[in-house]
Every structure is written in C-alpha cells, then in structure tokens.
Write an enzyme that holds these catalytic residues in place. Structure first.
Site, PDB file in Angstrom:
ATOM      1  N   THR A   1      57.137 202.037 -74.316  1.00 52.96           N
ATOM      2  CA  THR A   1      55.907 202.671 -73.834  1.00 52.96           C
ATOM      3  C   THR A   1      56.137 203.220 -72.437  1.00 52.96           C
ATOM      4  OG1 THR A   1      54.648 201.108 -75.144  1.00 52.96           O
ATOM      5  CG2 THR A   1      53.434 202.281 -73.414  1.00 52.96           C
TER       6      THR A   1
ATOM      7  N   THR B   1      68.618 205.631 -61.364  1.00 55.56           N
ATOM      8  CA  THR B   1      69.751 204.826 -61.835  1.00 55.56           C
ATOM      9  C   THR B   1      69.832 204.903 -63.359  1.00 55.56           C
ATOM     10  OG1 THR B   1      69.619 203.362 -59.946  1.00 55.56           O
ATOM     11  CG2 THR B   1      70.673 202.462 -61.915  1.00 55.56           C
TER      12      THR B   1
ATOM     13  N   CYS C   1      71.384 200.689 -51.667  1.00 52.08           N
ATOM     14  CA  CYS C   1      71.888 199.992 -52.843  1.00 52.08           C
ATOM     15  C   CYS C   1      73.113 199.137 -52.545  1.00 52.08           C
ATOM     16  CB  CYS C   1      72.208 200.989 -53.940  1.00 52.08           C
ATOM     17  SG  CYS C   1      70.797 202.017 -54.271  1.00 52.08           S
TER      18      CYS C   1
ATOM     19  N   SER D   1      63.969 211.603 -59.240  1.00 53.47           N
ATOM     20  CA  SER D   1      63.125 210.409 -59.161  1.00 53.47           C
ATOM     21  C   SER D   1      61.932 210.691 -58.260  1.00 53.47           C
ATOM     22  CB  SER D   1      63.919 209.203 -58.660  1.00 53.47           C
ATOM     23  OG  SER D   1      64.030 209.268 -57.267  1.00 53.47           O
ATOM     24  N   ALA D   2      61.074 209.690 -58.064  1.00 55.84           N
ATOM     25  CA  ALA D   2      59.814 209.932 -57.349  1.00 55.84           C
ATOM     26  C   ALA D   2      59.748 209.286 -55.978  1.00 55.84           C
ATOM     27  CB  ALA D   2      58.651 209.414 -58.196  1.00 55.84           C
ATOM     28  N   HIS D   3      60.456 208.140 -55.789  1.00 53.48           N
ATOM     29  CA  HIS D   3      60.143 207.382 -54.577  1.00 53.48           C
ATOM     30  C   HIS D   3      60.789 207.898 -53.296  1.00 53.48           C
ATOM     31  CE1 HIS D   3      63.718 204.577 -54.167  1.00 53.48           C
ATOM     32  NE2 HIS D   3      63.896 204.966 -55.403  1.00 53.48           N
TER      33      HIS D   3
ATOM     34  N   GLN E   1      68.332 213.574 -53.982  1.00 53.96           N
ATOM     35  CA  GLN E   1      68.105 213.888 -52.553  1.00 53.96           C
ATOM     36  C   GLN E   1      67.964 215.390 -52.326  1.00 53.96           C
ATOM     37  OE1 GLN E   1      67.533 211.530 -50.400  1.00 53.96           O
ATOM     38  NE2 GLN E   1      68.417 209.701 -51.325  1.00 53.96           N
TER      39      GLN E   1
ATOM     40  N   ASN F   1      73.577 211.225 -50.702  1.00 46.37           N
ATOM     41  CA  ASN F   1      72.538 210.353 -50.129  1.00 46.37           C
ATOM     42  C   ASN F   1      73.045 209.615 -48.899  1.00 46.37           C
ATOM     43  OD1 ASN F   1      74.109 209.010 -52.288  1.00 46.37           O
ATOM     44  ND2 ASN F   1      73.050 207.176 -51.599  1.00 46.37           N
TER      45      ASN F   1
END
Ligand code: PMP
Length: 388
Positions: A249, A74, A340, A211-213, A191, A157
């Site tokens: 950070t 996002t 979402c 992204s990773a998830h 995706q 997606n």
C-alpha cells in the site's frame, strides 16, 4: 538565552515546509481510504494520488505511469540497479557489466559492490580527477560487450560536483545503435532537483531517482522514473501496486507531501534564480575560507561543474569529530560528508577517491546552503572556523 541555530546541512535533510505540512494534514483529514480499494473512500484517495503523480510527471516531463513511488532514494537506487541486473541475468543468462563512479552515494556504490561481491556482475568504478570531475568520454571508454547499466550521480551529495548526464545521454543514443545489449542509463538526481533541468527526454536517461526530504518534503518517500519499455525485476513481491513494480500500500500522505514540495520548487527559471542566490552565499564562503592556509577545497569551484549549494573542504591538522562538535556548540550544524556514513571517522569513499589524503590528520566538512540561509550565517561560520 537560547542561541539561534544556523542550519547548514541541507544536503542531509531539510525542515518540512509549512505548505507541505498543511497539504498532508488536509489530505489526512479527508482521505483515509486505501488507494487500491474500489469503493468510494478508496477511489477518492486514489484520485488524490493520481493528481500528485501527474504533477510529478509534469516536473520530469514524463508520463504519469512512468513514476513509481518508493520509500525513498535508497530504495529507488536499489530498484534501478538490482532491477536491471536481475532482468538481464534472467533474460540472457549472462554476467552483466555495470559502470558506476567513485562519487556515488552509498545506496548506489554499496549496491554495486554487493552484486560484484556475490559474483553476479562485473563492475567498473570510474575515478574522478582530484577536483571530483568525470567526463562522458571516461564512461564511454569503459563500455564492454556485456555492459547493461550505467549509473551516475547527477550532483555529488558530498562534494557538489556535477556529472555530464545530458552529454552522456546523447552519446549513448549512438552507442546503443550498435551495442550488444541495450545499455540502460540511470541517474541519482536527489541533489539535482533543486536547481537543474530534470526533463528526462532532454537528459536521455531511462531511470531517474528522486526523493522528497532534501526539498522540504517528508522523509521516507521518493520515486523512480522508469522510461516506458524499460524492463525491471521487482525487489519485493506482493500485490500489483505501482504497476506491479513496487508492491505494498502506497505511503499516501508522503506522496501528497512530496508532490507539494516539488510544486513549491516552481519553474526551472524559479529554481535557477534560487540557485543563483544560494551560489552567492557559497562564493562568500569560498572567499572567506581563503584566509585559512590549512583549508583545502574538495571538489570543483567551476560554475558549470559544481552545484550552487554544496561546499566541501578539509581542515588540515584537525580532528574530524572535534571540528563538527565545536561548530555544533557554536550553534552551527554542518556535516562530515554524507549523513549516511556519519559516526564513521574515516574519510568516505568519495573523499578517498580524490586521492588527496595525505598522512596528515584532516577534518572534512560539508556545508550545504539553502534559500532560508543568509549571508550573516556564512559570516558566522567563518568566524567560528577561526576559533577551531
Ligand atoms: N542519493 C543521494 C545523492 C542522497 O544525497 C541521498 C540522501 N543522503 C540518498 C540517495 C538517499 O536518500 P534517502 O534518504 O531518501 O534514502
């Protein structure tokens, strides 16, 4: 006895792989330093992050300094779109035109809508065919003198159709030779990373969101590939982390977990082989659904133009919430579309864009299959649909 759950919502998120948890735990045990500090603790953590960045750069065939870590897709999509738009507005004092599609994830669609509503940009939203397909020519035809950005989802997606990123990338090389402003090409590839060739040179893109998830990595971490020389304005201001583009950070543990999840995807051949195995399950489901007169597939079933893992269909005369709840009670997790917008009973902008919704009630179901599923899971889903 607790019934075994069947998880078929892998486009929403996936469980963290054991090797990813292990990489995160080991990193946390040994490296706690701030990767931006110059003492040993900091530099040791920095070296681990640099290594993760190099591995991700190898996955996308780009330079390590072209990878910017963010809090997820996002944010990457917002940075890409708002970053390009602000840059053009301040450099040329103009009203930019942005081309996107009606198939985008909310993080692209709503960002473009918001900029349009505020009067900052003009926008074109390309409408797909009723099978959810869009051609490169449709996009090219929309280009105007003030077009500065094209943002296209790689794999939808919601309905799993595949957009012609590589073909458009090729055509844009010529378009950009004579265009008024350099047109930046962005793709949301969240995706697509599982099964497609994400070599950014071959795709001809300037910005790519990942992204990773969705690939058994942690939540709350993602990235943006930014081709060298592409100017982006910051969304947030602060220190000089992430080449000044994304102050704050870094989420070190997330980065380490994400790099491991990408490593686990393997080579392109490995990913394609896993895609083929998943597609077999999708074909099995498609075949099984043919027995129901009141089920209508949303999206294409063409091999080239649909991904291996996502299948979306509408069940006529059924209530949305009831269908998902009944399947959940039967031990099966599927979704209505994008997580979402869950909670909403209205069809999403993507399903609406297919132009097929009649005045009859219909429940939209998205099934997203992973390597960890089996043919039996899909058989059970088909059986459960019979009882709805
Ligand atoms: N783009 C696409 C195509 C997605 O599927 C998702 C997740 N639903 C996102 C963006 C948003 O990703 P994140 O949860 O990492 O912000």
């Amino acid at each position: 006895m607790k019934t075994k759950r069947i998880y078929l919502d892998n486009a929403a998120t996936t469980p963290i792989d054991k090797t990813v948890s292990k990489a995160i735990t080991e990193f946390e045990a040994h490296y706690f330093g701030n990767p931006n500090s110059i003492h040993r603790e900091g530099q040791e953590a920095r070296a681990q992050i640099d290594f993760a960045r190099q591995n991700l750069a190898a996955f996308f065939s780009c330079k390590p300094q072209e990878i910017i870590f963010t809090s997820g897709a996002t944010e990457s999509n917002n940075l890409a779109i708002q970053g390009v738009v602000s840059e053009y507005v301040s450099a040329y004092n103009m009203k930019p035109h942005v081309i996107t599609t009606m198939l985008e994830h909310q993080s692209v669609y709503n960002t473009v809508k918001e900029l349009e509503k505020k009067g900052i940009i003009e926008a074109s939203y390309i409408k797909p065919t009723k099978d959810g397909l869009i051609t490169a020519d449709q996009i090219i035809r929309e280009i105007k003198d003030n077009t500065v950005l094209i943002s296209l989802i790689f794999v939808s997606n919601e309905i799993g159709t595949v957009l012609p990123i590589r073909e458009l990338g090729k055509q844009l090389v010529d378009v950009n030779k004579s265009s008024h402003y350099k047109i930046i090409f962005h793709t949301d590839a969240v995706q697509a990373v599982k099964h497609y060739n994400l070599n950014v040179q071959k795709l001809g893109i300037d910005l790519l969101t990942f992204s990773a998830h969705k690939i058994n990595g942690p939540k709350g971490i993602g990235g943006l590939y930014v081709k060298s020389g592409t100017k982006l304005a910051n969304l947030v201001f602060g220190g000089s982390q992430e080449y000044g583009l994304r102050p704050g950070t870094q989420n070190s543990t997330g980065i380490i977990g994400m790099a491991k999840a990408y490593e686990n995807l393997g080579s392109l051949e490995d990913r394609q082989a896993s895609g083929n195995a998943i597609r077999k399950m999708k074909s099995q489901l498609l075949e099984g659904l043919k027995q129901f007169n009141l089920i209508d597939i949303n999206g294409s079933t063409d091999l080239e133009q649909s991904c291996p893992d996502i299948l979306n269909f509408s069940i006529l005369n059924k209530d949305q919430e009831m269908v998902i709840a009944k399947l959940d009670l039967a031990g099966i997790a599927v979704s209505t579309g994008s997580a979402c917008v869950s909670g909403s009973t209205k069809p999403s902008h993507v399903i609406n864009a297919l132009g097929k919704i009649t005045d009859r009630e219909a429940a939209t179901v998205r099934v997203s299959i992973a390597k960890s599923n089996s043919a039996k899971d899909l058989d059970q889903l088909i059986e459960a649909i019979k009882t709805l």
